[in-house]
Scaffold this active site. Structure first.
Site, short mmCIF file in Angstrom:
data_model
loop_
_atom_site.label_atom_id
_atom_site.label_comp_id
_atom_site.label_asym_id
_atom_site.label_seq_id
_atom_site.Cartn_x
_atom_site.Cartn_y
_atom_site.Cartn_z
N CYS A 152 0.83 -1.20 0.00
CA CYS A 152 0.00 0.00 0.00
C CYS A 152 0.87 1.26 0.00
O CYS A 152 0.58 2.23 -0.71
CB CYS A 152 -0.97 0.00 1.18
SG CYS A 152 -0.18 -0.09 2.81
N THR A 153 1.95 1.24 0.77
CA THR A 153 2.81 2.43 0.84
C THR A 153 3.62 2.60 -0.43
O THR A 153 3.86 3.73 -0.88
CB THR A 153 3.73 2.36 2.07
OG1 THR A 153 2.92 2.19 3.25
CG2 THR A 153 4.55 3.63 2.23
N HIS A 179 1.50 5.51 9.49
CA HIS A 179 0.63 4.42 9.04
C HIS A 179 -0.31 3.96 10.13
O HIS A 179 0.07 3.79 11.28
CB HIS A 179 1.51 3.24 8.57
CG HIS A 179 0.83 2.27 7.69
ND1 HIS A 179 -0.19 1.44 8.12
CD2 HIS A 179 1.02 1.97 6.38
CE1 HIS A 179 -0.59 0.69 7.12
NE2 HIS A 179 0.13 0.99 6.04
N THR A 182 -2.52 -2.12 11.86
CA THR A 182 -2.93 -3.26 11.03
C THR A 182 -3.02 -4.50 11.90
O THR A 182 -2.67 -4.47 13.09
CB THR A 182 -1.95 -3.54 9.88
OG1 THR A 182 -0.72 -4.06 10.42
CG2 THR A 182 -1.65 -2.27 9.09
N THR A 213 9.49 -0.25 7.04
CA THR A 213 8.70 -0.27 5.81
C THR A 213 9.64 -0.59 4.67
O THR A 213 10.75 -0.07 4.61
CB THR A 213 7.98 1.07 5.53
OG1 THR A 213 7.32 0.98 4.26
CG2 THR A 213 8.94 2.24 5.51
N GLY A 214 9.20 -1.45 3.80
CA GLY A 214 10.01 -1.79 2.64
C GLY A 214 9.66 -0.98 1.41
O GLY A 214 10.16 -1.23 0.31
N ARG A 236 3.68 3.51 13.19
CA ARG A 236 2.29 3.07 13.32
C ARG A 236 1.59 3.95 14.36
O ARG A 236 2.13 4.20 15.44
CB ARG A 236 2.23 1.59 13.75
CG ARG A 236 2.76 0.63 12.69
CD ARG A 236 1.86 0.61 11.47
NE ARG A 236 2.36 -0.29 10.44
CZ ARG A 236 2.05 -1.57 10.34
NH1 ARG A 236 1.25 -2.12 11.24
NH2 ARG A 236 2.53 -2.31 9.37
N ASN A 319 -4.96 3.44 3.07
CA ASN A 319 -4.07 2.30 2.89
C ASN A 319 -4.81 0.99 2.67
O ASN A 319 -4.20 -0.02 2.29
CB ASN A 319 -3.13 2.16 4.09
CG ASN A 319 -3.84 2.21 5.43
OD1 ASN A 319 -4.23 3.30 5.87
ND2 ASN A 319 -4.02 1.07 6.08
#
Length: 349
Positions: A152-153, A179, A182, A213-214, A236, A319
């Site tokens: 999503c990112t 973010h 989740t 985050t990748g 987060r 997201n």
């Protein structure tokens, strides 16, 4: 019409199901998840964030019905036990988040008669193709039978990178995604069996949680010339929906704030990013972007340029909804290109 199945009926799986259900070229005939079919039917209709679906969903023998049409249901943790070929399934929307290697996904194609797999998470190895619509979907070919919708990112970041790289050139950059929580986090402090990151074991409801985050490193799959030049982190936050990516780039060409915003605005209005990249000059906040199906929306009021070459951009994204809509569109595209040999409904040219 291509017969489809959804494996994994969590947050993304259910939203992809909703969006794909309205696609006349796709027919979803089966859902698999370890939850009960009663839970599946209930949660696809009623959603605390995205609202009640405008379809009638009822529990039924062997599955559930959507406006009277039966969708069969199974509870297999091993998808290899599902008779996809017997159901005529040609495309699988893989949304479990558990099968993230070519080896674990290959049985769909090699053993179960499936012609196309679309995965709701990136796979960083040879044999899978990570797609960001509007950025690299033109590289899709019929031999790419295992594709992903990236993350999503990444879907939020890639359109911004595309515009800045093509207009001004990127020397290097760093991003922070603010973010929402989740399912990989815990509601209250407790051991987390889903992720090794200890901070995700702390309550997602009361903490700001720095984590990985990748998305930035994944950009090199689309723009290989930026390898080693982008990275980032996530924080987060205790919100359920609508995230924000803070993008900071050192650019090659001296620019002004007005030039940066003009390039982003122009990209949002025409070309491959129309309908994917948004541009907003109103002073909006996160809740205003719930159910916004664009991948990335520029917060034009927040754009900054420091000393001519340091550019800071805020990009909003739902997201869940934006990502799921892109995945449903990706299914439409690969089903048309690789299975029915027809023109996709979604072009983005």
């Amino acid at each position: 019409m291509v017969k489809c199945a959804v494996n994994g009926f969590g947050r993304i799986g259910r939203l992809v199901f909703r969006y794909a259900w309205d696609d006349p070229s796709l027919e979803i005939v089966h859902v698999n998840d370890v939850c009960s079919k009663e839970s599946a039917a209930y949660l696809v209709q009623y959603d605390s964030v995205h609202g009640t679906w405008d379809k009638s969903v009822e529990d039924a023998d062997g599955g559930f019905t959507v406006d009277g049409k039966l969708v069969t249901f199974s509870q297999e943790s091993d998808f290899r036990k599902i008779d996809f070929a017997g159901m005529g399934v040609e495309l699988v929307m893989e949304c479990t988040g558990k099968f993230l290697t070519v080896k674990t996904l290959s049985p769909y194609l090699d053993e179960l008669g499936v012609k196309q797999v679309v995965v709701s998470a990136p796979i960083k190895e040879e044999g899978a193709f990570n797609v960001v619509l509007g950025c690299n979907h033109h590289l899709l070919t019929p031999d790419r039978t295992l594709v992903t919708n990236a993350s999503c990112t990444t879907n939020c970041l890639a359109p911004v990178v595309k515009v800045i790289q093509e207009n001004f050139g990127i020397v290097h950059g760093c991003i922070t995604t603010i973010h929402d929580v989740t399912g990989t986090q815990t509601l209250v402090d407790m051991p987390n069996t889903k992720k090794s990151d200890l901070r995700r074991a702390r309550s997602g409801m009361t903490n700001l949680c720095p984590t990985s985050t990748g998305s930035a490193t994944a950009i090199v799959e689309i723009y290989p010339e930026l390898k080693g030049k982008l990275n980032g982190l996530a924080v987060r936050v205790p919100l359920l929906n609508a995230s924000l990516t803070d993008c900071v780039f050192e650019v090659k060409t001296p620019v002004t704030r007005e030039q940066v915003n003009a390039a982003l605005k122009a990209a949002s209005e025409s070309g491959p990013l129309k309908g994917i990249l948004g541009y907003e000059e109103k002073p909006l906040v996160s809740t205003d972007y719930t159910n916004d199906t664009r991948s990335s929306i520029i917060d034009a009021l927040s754009t900054q340029v420091i000393d001519g070459t340091l550019v800071k951009i805020y990009a909003w994204y739902d997201n869940e909804a934006g990502y799921s809509k892109r995945m449903a569109e990706l299914c439409n595209i690969v089903a048309a290109q690789n299975i029915t040999k027809t023109t996709p409904a979604f072009q983005y040219e």
